[in-house]
Design an enzyme around this catalytic site. Structure first.
Site, mmCIF file in Angstrom:
data_model
loop_
_atom_site.group_PDB
_atom_site.id
_atom_site.type_symbol
_atom_site.label_atom_id
_atom_site.label_comp_id
_atom_site.label_asym_id
_atom_site.label_seq_id
_atom_site.Cartn_x
_atom_site.Cartn_y
_atom_site.Cartn_z
ATOM 1 N N CYS A 58 -0.691 11.735 0.217
ATOM 2 C CA CYS A 58 -0.980 10.352 -0.206
ATOM 3 C C CYS A 58 -2.454 10.133 -0.498
ATOM 4 O O CYS A 58 -2.826 9.134 -1.118
ATOM 5 C CB CYS A 58 -0.529 9.364 0.865
ATOM 6 S SG CYS A 58 1.240 9.391 1.171
ATOM 7 N N HIS A 72 -4.703 2.943 -0.462
ATOM 8 C CA HIS A 72 -3.359 3.514 -0.629
ATOM 9 C C HIS A 72 -2.343 2.494 -0.117
ATOM 10 O O HIS A 72 -2.514 1.904 0.959
ATOM 11 C CB HIS A 72 -3.270 4.836 0.143
ATOM 12 C CG HIS A 72 -1.866 5.315 0.352
ATOM 13 N ND1 HIS A 72 -0.948 5.373 -0.671
ATOM 14 C CD2 HIS A 72 -1.213 5.739 1.473
ATOM 15 C CE1 HIS A 72 0.200 5.814 -0.188
ATOM 16 N NE2 HIS A 72 0.062 6.044 1.102
ATOM 17 N N ASN A 113 5.731 2.409 -1.170
ATOM 18 C CA ASN A 113 4.677 3.416 -0.985
ATOM 19 C C ASN A 113 4.968 4.568 -1.941
ATOM 20 O O ASN A 113 5.931 5.315 -1.744
ATOM 21 C CB ASN A 113 4.700 3.863 0.479
ATOM 22 C CG ASN A 113 3.713 4.965 0.804
ATOM 23 O OD1 ASN A 113 3.249 5.681 -0.086
ATOM 24 N ND2 ASN A 113 3.396 5.124 2.076
HETATM 25 O O1 UT7 Z 1 1.796 7.029 3.164
HETATM 26 C C1 UT7 Z 1 1.440 7.908 4.183
HETATM 27 C C2 UT7 Z 1 0.923 7.180 5.369
HETATM 28 N N1 UT7 Z 1 1.978 6.437 5.973
HETATM 29 C C3 UT7 Z 1 1.723 5.343 6.652
HETATM 30 O O2 UT7 Z 1 0.592 4.916 6.736
HETATM 31 C C4 UT7 Z 1 2.847 4.634 7.367
HETATM 32 C C5 UT7 Z 1 2.401 4.191 8.731
HETATM 33 N N2 UT7 Z 1 3.445 3.638 9.574
HETATM 34 C C6 UT7 Z 1 4.086 2.485 9.280
HETATM 35 O O3 UT7 Z 1 3.872 1.899 8.239
HETATM 36 C C7 UT7 Z 1 5.002 1.908 10.312
HETATM 37 O O4 UT7 Z 1 4.908 2.670 11.489
HETATM 38 C C8 UT7 Z 1 6.468 1.805 9.861
HETATM 39 C C9 UT7 Z 1 6.603 0.738 8.783
HETATM 40 C C10 UT7 Z 1 6.957 3.153 9.356
HETATM 41 C C11 UT7 Z 1 7.350 1.383 11.037
HETATM 42 O O5 UT7 Z 1 6.908 0.138 11.540
HETATM 43 P P1 UT7 Z 1 6.557 -0.038 13.095
HETATM 44 O O6 UT7 Z 1 6.161 -1.427 13.251
HETATM 45 O O7 UT7 Z 1 5.581 1.032 13.471
HETATM 46 O O8 UT7 Z 1 7.956 0.186 13.772
HETATM 47 P P2 UT7 Z 1 8.299 1.085 15.042
HETATM 48 O O9 UT7 Z 1 8.618 2.461 14.592
HETATM 49 O O10 UT7 Z 1 7.247 0.901 16.099
HETATM 50 O O11 UT7 Z 1 9.610 0.385 15.546
HETATM 51 C C12 UT7 Z 1 9.608 -0.977 16.055
HETATM 52 C C13 UT7 Z 1 11.035 -1.368 16.386
HETATM 53 C C14 UT7 Z 1 11.747 -0.378 17.281
HETATM 54 O O12 UT7 Z 1 12.613 -1.119 18.107
HETATM 55 P P3 UT7 Z 1 12.180 -1.464 19.612
HETATM 56 O O13 UT7 Z 1 11.876 -0.152 20.279
HETATM 57 O O14 UT7 Z 1 10.970 -2.347 19.472
HETATM 58 O O15 UT7 Z 1 13.380 -2.164 20.154
HETATM 59 C C15 UT7 Z 1 12.560 0.469 16.315
HETATM 60 O O16 UT7 Z 1 13.745 0.984 16.907
HETATM 61 O O17 UT7 Z 1 11.805 -1.428 15.175
HETATM 62 C C16 UT7 Z 1 12.917 -0.510 15.255
HETATM 63 N N3 UT7 Z 1 13.046 0.145 13.957
HETATM 64 C C17 UT7 Z 1 13.747 -0.363 12.939
HETATM 65 N N4 UT7 Z 1 14.521 -1.465 12.833
HETATM 66 C C18 UT7 Z 1 15.092 -1.708 11.645
HETATM 67 C C19 UT7 Z 1 12.425 1.289 13.540
HETATM 68 N N5 UT7 Z 1 12.718 1.532 12.243
HETATM 69 C C20 UT7 Z 1 13.549 0.539 11.862
HETATM 70 C C21 UT7 Z 1 14.174 0.207 10.648
HETATM 71 N N6 UT7 Z 1 14.939 -0.918 10.586
HETATM 72 N N7 UT7 Z 1 14.029 0.996 9.560
#
Ligand code: UT7
Length: 345
Positions: A134, A270, A301
């Site tokens: 990226c 990005h 993205n």
């Molecule tokens: O391009 C290369 C570089 N990439 C990036 O910079 C991406 C960086 N990371 C992110 O953008 C974020 O981490 C994501 C958008 C991928 C995920 O968002 P997050 O706020 O970090 O979510 P999380 O993985 O911490 O999950 C939060 C909650 C969890 O539930 P609990 O444990 O709080 O009950 C997950 O189980 O959301 C749940 N969850 C989802 N729910 C619905 C995780 N993925 C999903 C989903 N749909 N797809």
């Protein structure tokens, strides 16, 4: 030899001629290829038990584009490059060098860039692929700037092109909703004054597992159940790293260019996640006149394509003045990051 006489080889080195340097390089034109198919959150949410509301809230994404079977990494890159050349007013035959940034071209050899050069009509150009995921566009743009200022190249096409839909598992909750497809290109040429500032970059290869494929390519075909590798990401770890690293790298690029945030017309990070974009903009204390690129809302993205796509979008809708300064910062797998200030075409 101890005689004090120069060796013949030393004399030859003394005659080696470097290319004649020029004072600066500048982006002369930008072009985009966005696939026609718009994919809303409802379509990607099903297989990952997610929702439009969750995807918008956690990533800012409302839709992304997925490429049709005939919209390849090579074809989309050539289409974007042809538009960038037209905007720059540069004939394809004048292009010396084509640099492709991509992480989703699934052929190891030949590289994609020579075919992209051929399709855009740059028949005699040197061409190579740059692998920095990226962060690839900012890395390749830095190479283009150096090639031009050294006098080795005159016109360089830098293109980011991705079919992330090929390498993302639609059932993986951490990535399926994030990524999209498309290509963005710029034409860079010589200038009387610098139009591209010094690159500031780095990487953290010791943390490479944070964004990596599910298996290496050699596993493919070794068992009956082997499937092509797909992208996996420790989202929260990458998120924390990005929020800490992006403002630091971006500020260092501003400092290296001898500028301050008040000099900018636009901030184009990005397009990884709207929350990362907004956190970085806040940390940089950008004045209100600086336009922040948020192409992610409708493009998702698009990895190495996201920065040139976002630049094209800002210029196409007249959100930033032509000739204004933009701070670019790429980041991603390899925990590679790179930033520079550029004058917009
Ligand atoms: O391009 C290369 C570089 N990439 C990036 O910079 C991406 C960086 N990371 C992110 O953008 C974020 O981490 C994501 C958008 C991928 C995920 O968002 P997050 O706020 O970090 O979510 P999380 O993985 O911490 O999950 C939060 C909650 C969890 O539930 P609990 O444990 O709080 O009950 C997950 O189980 O959301 C749940 N969850 C989802 N729910 C619905 C995780 N993925 C999903 C989903 N749909 N797809």
């Amino acid at each position: 030899m101890g005689t004090g006489e120069p060796r013949a080889a030393d004399a030859a080195v003394g005659r080696l001629r470097a290319a004649a340097a020029v004072p600066g390089s500048r982006i002369l034109g930008v072009g985009a290829h966005r696939p026609a198919r718009v994919v809303g959150n409802a379509e990607v949410a099903g297989p990952i038990d997610s929702s439009d509301e969750w995807i918008r809230r956690r990533s800012g994404i409302a839709a992304r584009r997925f490429a049709a079977p005939d919209e390849t990494v090579v074809g989309m890159a050539a289409a974007a490059s042809v538009k960038a050349l037209a905007q720059a007013g540069i004939a394809p035959s004048s292009v010396d060098t084509v640099l492709l940034a991509s992480m989703s071209h699934r052929e190891q050899s030949p590289p994609a860039a020579p075919r992209i050069a051929h399709l855009m009509g740059a028949e005699s150009a040197g061409a190579m692929d740059v692998g920095a995921a990226c962060a690839g566009f900012c890395h390749a743009l830095a190479a283009a700037d150096a090639l031009i200022r050294s006098g080795s190249s005159k016109y360089v096409v830098v293109v980011g092109s991705e079919r992330m839909s090929d390498i993302v598992d639609p059932t993986d909750r951490g990535t399926a909703f994030l990524f999209g497809d498309g290509a963005g290109a710029v034409v860079v040429g010589p200038a009387a004054e610098p139009g591209i500032g010094p690159v500031v970059w780095g990487s953290e290869g010791g943390r490479q597992e944070a964004i990596a494929h599910s298996s290496p390519w050699p596993a493919v075909g070794t068992t009956a159940t082997a499937v092509p590798p797909t992208l996996r990401m420790d989202g929260p770890a990458v998120f924390r790293w990005a929020v800490a690293t992006v403002p630091k790298t971006a500020q260092a690029a501003l400092d290296a260019a001898g500028l301050t945030a008040g000099d900018l017309a636009a901030f184009v990070p990005h397009q990884a996640n709207l929350r990362i974009i907004d956190a970085a903009a806040a940390a940089l204390r950008l004045p209100p006149h600086v336009v922040v690129a948020r192409d992610i809302v409708h493009a998702g993205n698009t990895s190495a394509a996201s920065i040139p796509l976002a630049v094209e979008e800002l210029l196409a809708r007249g959100a930033v003045p032509r000739g204004g300064l933009a701070l670019l910062v790429g980041f991603g797998a390899g925990l590679a990051h790179a930033a520079q200030v550029v004058a917009l075409p």
